[in-house]
Design an enzyme around this catalytic site. Structure first.
Site, PDB file in Angstrom:
ATOM      1  CG  ASN A  64      -1.811   1.145   1.334  1.00  0.00           C
ATOM      2  OD1 ASN A  64      -1.642   2.161   0.647  1.00  0.00           O
ATOM      3  ND2 ASN A  64      -2.820   1.032   2.182  1.00  0.00           N
ATOM      4  CG  ASN A  91       0.111   3.638 -12.665  1.00  0.00           C
ATOM      5  OD1 ASN A  91      -0.334   4.321 -13.578  1.00  0.00           O
ATOM      6  ND2 ASN A  91      -0.549   2.576 -12.194  1.00  0.00           N
ATOM      7  CB  SER A 143      -4.362  13.492 -14.272  1.00  0.00           C
ATOM      8  OG  SER A 143      -5.551  13.763 -14.990  1.00  0.00           O
ATOM      9  CE1 TYR A 156      -6.935  11.161 -10.317  1.00  0.00           C
ATOM     10  CE2 TYR A 156      -7.409  12.807 -12.005  1.00  0.00           C
ATOM     11  CZ  TYR A 156      -6.847  11.595 -11.631  1.00  0.00           C
ATOM     12  OH  TYR A 156      -6.202  10.825 -12.576  1.00  0.00           O
ATOM     13  CB  ALA A 157      -7.756  19.088  -9.854  1.00  0.00           C
ATOM     14  CB  ALA A 158      -5.758  19.427  -4.907  1.00  0.00           C
ATOM     15  CB  SER A 159      -3.992  14.414  -5.593  1.00  0.00           C
ATOM     16  OG  SER A 159      -4.581  13.885  -6.763  1.00  0.00           O
ATOM     17  CE  LYS A 160      -3.332  11.396 -10.502  1.00  0.00           C
ATOM     18  NZ  LYS A 160      -2.346  10.318 -10.435  1.00  0.00           N
ATOM     19  CB  ILE A 189      -6.099   6.610 -20.746  1.00  0.00           C
ATOM     20  CG1 ILE A 189      -5.104   7.784 -20.855  1.00  0.00           C
ATOM     21  CG2 ILE A 189      -5.467   5.306 -21.194  1.00  0.00           C
ATOM     22  CD1 ILE A 189      -4.545   8.080 -22.233  1.00  0.00           C
TER      23      ILE A 189
HETATM   24  P1  NAP Z   1      -6.859   1.842 -12.180  1.00  0.00           P
HETATM   25  O1  NAP Z   1      -7.261   0.979 -13.328  1.00  0.00           O
HETATM   26  O2  NAP Z   1      -7.844   2.137 -11.111  1.00  0.00           O
HETATM   27  O3  NAP Z   1      -5.539   1.180 -11.519  1.00  0.00           O
HETATM   28  C1  NAP Z   1      -4.954   1.735 -10.398  1.00  0.00           C
HETATM   29  C2  NAP Z   1      -4.317   0.636  -9.588  1.00  0.00           C
HETATM   30  O4  NAP Z   1      -3.751   1.218  -8.386  1.00  0.00           O
HETATM   31  C3  NAP Z   1      -5.333  -0.413  -9.110  1.00  0.00           C
HETATM   32  O5  NAP Z   1      -4.833  -1.714  -9.287  1.00  0.00           O
HETATM   33  C4  NAP Z   1      -5.492  -0.056  -7.648  1.00  0.00           C
HETATM   34  O6  NAP Z   1      -5.893  -1.131  -6.809  1.00  0.00           O
HETATM   35  C5  NAP Z   1      -4.101   0.408  -7.296  1.00  0.00           C
HETATM   36  N1  NAP Z   1      -4.081   1.146  -6.032  1.00  0.00           N
HETATM   37  C6  NAP Z   1      -5.040   1.969  -5.530  1.00  0.00           C
HETATM   38  N2  NAP Z   1      -4.679   2.414  -4.330  1.00  0.00           N
HETATM   39  C7  NAP Z   1      -3.461   1.870  -4.062  1.00  0.00           C
HETATM   40  C8  NAP Z   1      -2.579   1.954  -2.970  1.00  0.00           C
HETATM   41  N3  NAP Z   1      -2.883   2.681  -1.863  1.00  0.00           N
HETATM   42  N4  NAP Z   1      -1.399   1.284  -3.010  1.00  0.00           N
HETATM   43  C9  NAP Z   1      -1.097   0.518  -4.090  1.00  0.00           C
HETATM   44  N5  NAP Z   1      -1.895   0.394  -5.156  1.00  0.00           N
HETATM   45  C10 NAP Z   1      -3.077   1.063  -5.145  1.00  0.00           C
HETATM   46  O7  NAP Z   1      -6.328   3.255 -12.684  1.00  0.00           O
HETATM   47  P2  NAP Z   1      -5.771   3.708 -14.133  1.00  0.00           P
HETATM   48  O8  NAP Z   1      -6.882   4.285 -14.886  1.00  0.00           O
HETATM   49  O9  NAP Z   1      -4.947   2.648 -14.715  1.00  0.00           O
HETATM   50  O10 NAP Z   1      -4.848   4.938 -13.682  1.00  0.00           O
HETATM   51  C11 NAP Z   1      -3.482   4.775 -13.347  1.00  0.00           C
HETATM   52  C12 NAP Z   1      -2.895   6.134 -13.056  1.00  0.00           C
HETATM   53  O11 NAP Z   1      -3.078   6.989 -14.190  1.00  0.00           O
HETATM   54  C13 NAP Z   1      -3.547   6.843 -11.872  1.00  0.00           C
HETATM   55  O12 NAP Z   1      -2.574   7.550 -11.133  1.00  0.00           O
HETATM   56  C14 NAP Z   1      -4.505   7.807 -12.535  1.00  0.00           C
HETATM   57  O13 NAP Z   1      -4.795   8.911 -11.733  1.00  0.00           O
HETATM   58  C15 NAP Z   1      -3.743   8.185 -13.788  1.00  0.00           C
HETATM   59  N6  NAP Z   1      -4.591   8.672 -14.882  1.00  0.00           N
HETATM   60  C16 NAP Z   1      -5.522   7.868 -15.455  1.00  0.00           C
HETATM   61  C17 NAP Z   1      -6.292   8.366 -16.512  1.00  0.00           C
HETATM   62  C18 NAP Z   1      -7.318   7.529 -17.201  1.00  0.00           C
HETATM   63  O14 NAP Z   1      -7.946   8.026 -18.148  1.00  0.00           O
HETATM   64  N7  NAP Z   1      -7.539   6.280 -16.839  1.00  0.00           N
HETATM   65  C19 NAP Z   1      -6.123   9.689 -16.936  1.00  0.00           C
HETATM   66  C20 NAP Z   1      -5.161  10.474 -16.308  1.00  0.00           C
HETATM   67  C21 NAP Z   1      -4.390   9.955 -15.287  1.00  0.00           C
HETATM   68  P3  NAP Z   1      -7.494  -1.433  -6.608  1.00  0.00           P
HETATM   69  O15 NAP Z   1      -7.883  -2.211  -7.803  1.00  0.00           O
HETATM   70  O16 NAP Z   1      -7.594  -2.198  -5.365  1.00  0.00           O
HETATM   71  O17 NAP Z   1      -8.161  -0.113  -6.524  1.00  0.00           O
END
Ligand code: NAP
Length: 249
Positions: A64, A91, A143, A156-160, A189
């Site tokens: 985690n 990520n 993001s 989310y915006a503040a974190s990113k 995406i």
């Molecule tokens: P996702 O499919 O939800 O995958 C995120 C992974 O991170 C999941 O396996 C999740 O586990 C895991 N996770 C969550 N909390 C965690 C923790 N505390 N410690 C370790 N692992 C943890 O997300 P994604 O869409 O692939 O996005 C990946 C990254 O790209 C993120 O940072 C997201 O903000 C960024 N992003 C995504 C998009 C988009 O369009 N998808 C756009 C911009 C930026 P669980 O399955 O248990 O939740």
């Protein structure tokens, strides 16, 4: 995209699925030793066996990113097993969307904790090892929302946005040690995170994206490969968008 990642140890958080898994797959294809960290054991096992069944080398650990002591122990174990960390990709990320007036403090805190503090925790542990090696690179997955902001996603915006500022500060702090730090800002995406969007919202987004379509996790993975490669050895402190032209500076 082809880069020689042989003998490189690449640690990717939240890589059991989505963009993280695509990044893991892309690095594994390019012969890196891929280390997946994710929170659910079953998902980690599934991701590793998927990569292994394609003939790639991958290792999975349950972790985690908000658990500082746990991550410290895990990184020590990774160093012990794999001898080094060449690249860390922060990520792991979540969304808990709500309008500011309705947002619960827990929704704010959870997103900041995982997306921003989690990246700080993992980076801090990785920097300790990279400093001794006097080389390494960190890629923070931010993001476009961290650049543009978005109604309903203030947390989310503040974190990113914070992650972008963190990237620049780390790039300055660690440059003299031969460590590069960059951020990748995906736009919209196709992943589980965006799967729940209605067709109406998708059509609205497509209208404002110059390339008129959503991106794929591989689009993001390809940029990470380049940034981690020796071809990017003069690039640090940058935030590069993979967004079909949505954000332009
Ligand atoms: P996702 O499919 O939800 O995958 C995120 C992974 O991170 C999941 O396996 C999740 O586990 C895991 N996770 C969550 N909390 C965690 C923790 N505390 N410690 C370790 N692992 C943890 O997300 P994604 O869409 O692939 O996005 C990946 C990254 O790209 C993120 O940072 C997201 O903000 C960024 N992003 C995504 C998009 C988009 O369009 N998808 C756009 C911009 C930026 P669980 O399955 O248990 O939740």
């Amino acid at each position: 995209m082809e880069f020689n990642m042989e003998n490189k140890v690449v640690v990717i958080t939240g890589a059991a699925r989505g963009i993280g898994f695509a990044i893991a797959e892309a690095f594994a294809k390019n012969r890196a030793t891929v280390v997946i960290i994710d929170i659910v054991a079953e998902a980690v096992e599934k991701a590793v066996s998927k990569l292994e069944s394609s003939g790639y080398t991958a290792f999975g650990y349950i972790g985690n990113v908000t658990d500082s002591a746990g991550i410290e122990a895990l990184f020590a174990k990774i160093i012990q097993t794999h001898t080094k960390i060449d690249c860390l990709i922060n990520n792991a990320g979540i969304t808990r969307d709500n309008l500011v007036l309705r947002m619960k403090e827990e929704e704010w805190q959870m997103v900041l904790d995982i997306n921003l503090k989690g990246s700080f925790i993992c980076s801090q542990k990785a920097f300790k090892h990279m400093m001794k090696a006097r080389c390494g690179c960190i890629i923070n997955i931010t993001s476009v929302i961290g650049i543009m902001g978005n109604a309903g996603q203030a947390n989310y915006a503040a974190s990113k946005g914070g992650l972008i500022a963190f990237t620049k500060s780390c790039a300055k702090e660690f440059a003299s040690r031969g460590i590069r730090v960059n951020a990748v800002a995906p736009g919209f995406i196709e992943t589980e995170m965006t799967a729940s969007l209605s067709d109406e919202i998708r059509a609205e987004y497509a209208k404002v994206i110059p390339l008129q379509k959503m991106g794929s996790p591989l689009d993001v993975a390809n940029l990470c490969l380049f940034l981690a490669s020796d071809s990017a050895s003069y690039i640090s402190g940058q935030t590069i968008a993979v967004d079909g032209g949505l954000t332009m500076h």
